[in-house]
Design a protein around this motif. Sequence first.
Motif, PDB file in Angstrom:
ATOM      1  N   GLU A 228       9.094  -0.225   2.656  1.00 47.44           N
ATOM      2  CA  GLU A 228       8.170   0.907   2.700  1.00 47.44           C
ATOM      3  C   GLU A 228       7.596   1.236   1.333  1.00 47.44           C
ATOM      4  O   GLU A 228       6.958   2.271   1.175  1.00 47.44           O
ATOM      5  N   VAL A 229       7.834   0.349   0.352  1.00 45.44           N
ATOM      6  CA  VAL A 229       7.463   0.673  -1.028  1.00 45.44           C
ATOM      7  C   VAL A 229       6.288  -0.155  -1.510  1.00 45.44           C
ATOM      8  O   VAL A 229       5.293   0.381  -2.001  1.00 45.44           O
ATOM      9  N   THR A 230       6.387  -1.463  -1.398  1.00 42.41           N
ATOM     10  CA  THR A 230       5.299  -2.309  -1.896  1.00 42.41           C
ATOM     11  C   THR A 230       5.304  -3.639  -1.155  1.00 42.41           C
ATOM     12  O   THR A 230       6.340  -4.305  -1.051  1.00 42.41           O
TER      13      THR A 230
ATOM     14  N   PRO B  67       0.826  -1.202   0.000  1.00 44.53           N
ATOM     15  CA  PRO B  67       0.000   0.000   0.000  1.00 44.53           C
ATOM     16  C   PRO B  67       0.859   1.249   0.000  1.00 44.53           C
ATOM     17  O   PRO B  67       1.967   1.251   0.524  1.00 44.53           O
ATOM     18  N   THR B  68       0.357   2.316  -0.595  1.00 44.39           N
ATOM     19  CA  THR B  68       0.998   3.621  -0.492  1.00 44.39           C
ATOM     20  C   THR B  68       0.566   4.228   0.838  1.00 44.39           C
ATOM     21  O   THR B  68      -0.640   4.410   1.066  1.00 44.39           O
ATOM     22  N   PRO B  69       1.506   4.513   1.752  1.00 40.76           N
ATOM     23  CA  PRO B  69       1.116   4.945   3.100  1.00 40.76           C
ATOM     24  C   PRO B  69       0.162   6.133   3.127  1.00 40.76           C
ATOM     25  O   PRO B  69      -0.790   6.152   3.919  1.00 40.76           O
ATOM     26  N   ALA B  70       0.385   7.132   2.280  1.00 43.87           N
ATOM     27  CA  ALA B  70      -0.483   8.311   2.292  1.00 43.87           C
ATOM     28  C   ALA B  70      -1.917   7.944   1.920  1.00 43.87           C
ATOM     29  O   ALA B  70      -2.879   8.531   2.438  1.00 43.87           O
ATOM     30  N   LEU B  71      -2.082   6.965   1.031  1.00 41.24           N
ATOM     31  CA  LEU B  71      -3.427   6.543   0.624  1.00 41.24           C
ATOM     32  C   LEU B  71      -4.061   5.659   1.688  1.00 41.24           C
ATOM     33  O   LEU B  71      -5.281   5.698   1.887  1.00 41.24           O
ATOM     34  N   SER B  72      -3.254   4.862   2.358  1.00 40.59           N
ATOM     35  CA  SER B  72      -3.783   4.069   3.473  1.00 40.59           C
ATOM     36  C   SER B  72      -4.312   4.983   4.573  1.00 40.59           C
ATOM     37  O   SER B  72      -5.373   4.735   5.153  1.00 40.59           O
ATOM     38  N   ALA B  73      -3.548   6.056   4.850  1.00 42.63           N
ATOM     39  CA  ALA B  73      -3.992   7.010   5.866  1.00 42.63           C
ATOM     40  C   ALA B  73      -5.288   7.686   5.437  1.00 42.63           C
ATOM     41  O   ALA B  73      -6.212   7.877   6.254  1.00 42.63           O
ATOM     42  N   LEU B  74      -5.397   8.046   4.156  1.00 45.46           N
ATOM     43  CA  LEU B  74      -6.625   8.666   3.659  1.00 45.46           C
ATOM     44  C   LEU B  74      -7.803   7.705   3.788  1.00 45.46           C
ATOM     45  O   LEU B  74      -8.903   8.111   4.188  1.00 45.46           O
TER      46      LEU B  74
END
Length: 312
Positions: A279-281, A193-200
């Motif tokens: 931290e990437v994929t 997951p992309t962390p910023a999108l998971s947070a969103l």
Amino acid sequence: MLRSALLGGPALALPGCARDDGPHRRLTLATGAPGGPYHAFGHALAAEAPRTPPHPRLTPVSTAASVDNLRRLATGSADLALAMADAAEQALHGAAPFTAPARVTALARVYVNYTHLLARADGPVRSVADLAGRPVSTGAAGSGAQVLAGRLLRVAGLTGGRAVREQRLGLAESVTALRRGTVDAVIWAGGVPTPALSALARQLPLRVLPLEAEAEALRAEYGPVYSAVTLPAGVYGLTAPVTTIGVGNYLLARPQVPDRDACDVLRVVFARWRVLLREVTAGARLEPRFAVATGDLPLHPGAVAYYRSVYG
């Protein structure tokens, strides 16, 4: 074919990485914007290099990502760079947005970007066709995401009178815009997951649109640089897998980078890939047989020497 010219035949009886006792020259590595996967990968690589024999020296630089990085390689303001495969092939052949062919070489295909087409779950966008005429974030200027978004929208028929209203926003800006409702959808290419999108997704229910048909159309037009991949259930609140578009990411080098330095960077990449990709994929692996699949991009001679040392 596994790069038969690389691995087979007596004409390429290449040695492994050349060794000497001199210091490595410091290499500038063009990454991406803070919060994105290129920034995470590049800074992790630079941090692991001094801890991992043979200790190459890297200085990571934040950039707008793929297109910006390729231009930096072409002008010599970066020695190494990360770029999406489609943008790299455009640079190699001098296709728009590039004005002339660029001399770039590949060290490795390091992981696959997953295309995310996201909308608010309570919003009006329920299909790709619903994007027509709406404000959509298509990636920052100078990014590979913007190259991909342009091709995606074209094969989806979202041109002319059905064109979207493109907003050239980076990842952080895109997240903010979708949360505030100033865009109706976001096109983003990155790890999972992309962390910023998971947070969103923890703050705002999201709809992730499938792109199976578009993946087939892109592959038919542009070749195997594109493939169908699956966003797994569980990420971003998905209750079932979603098919989307996969695009390889390359670690690239200027041809002028010394063979020894290029080879030694790869030694770090393969020794520390679990850290670099953490931290990437999720679930990604890096193996030489995957890494040499760099399409039209020629391998740097130092990379050839490294892979020959692996295969013997």
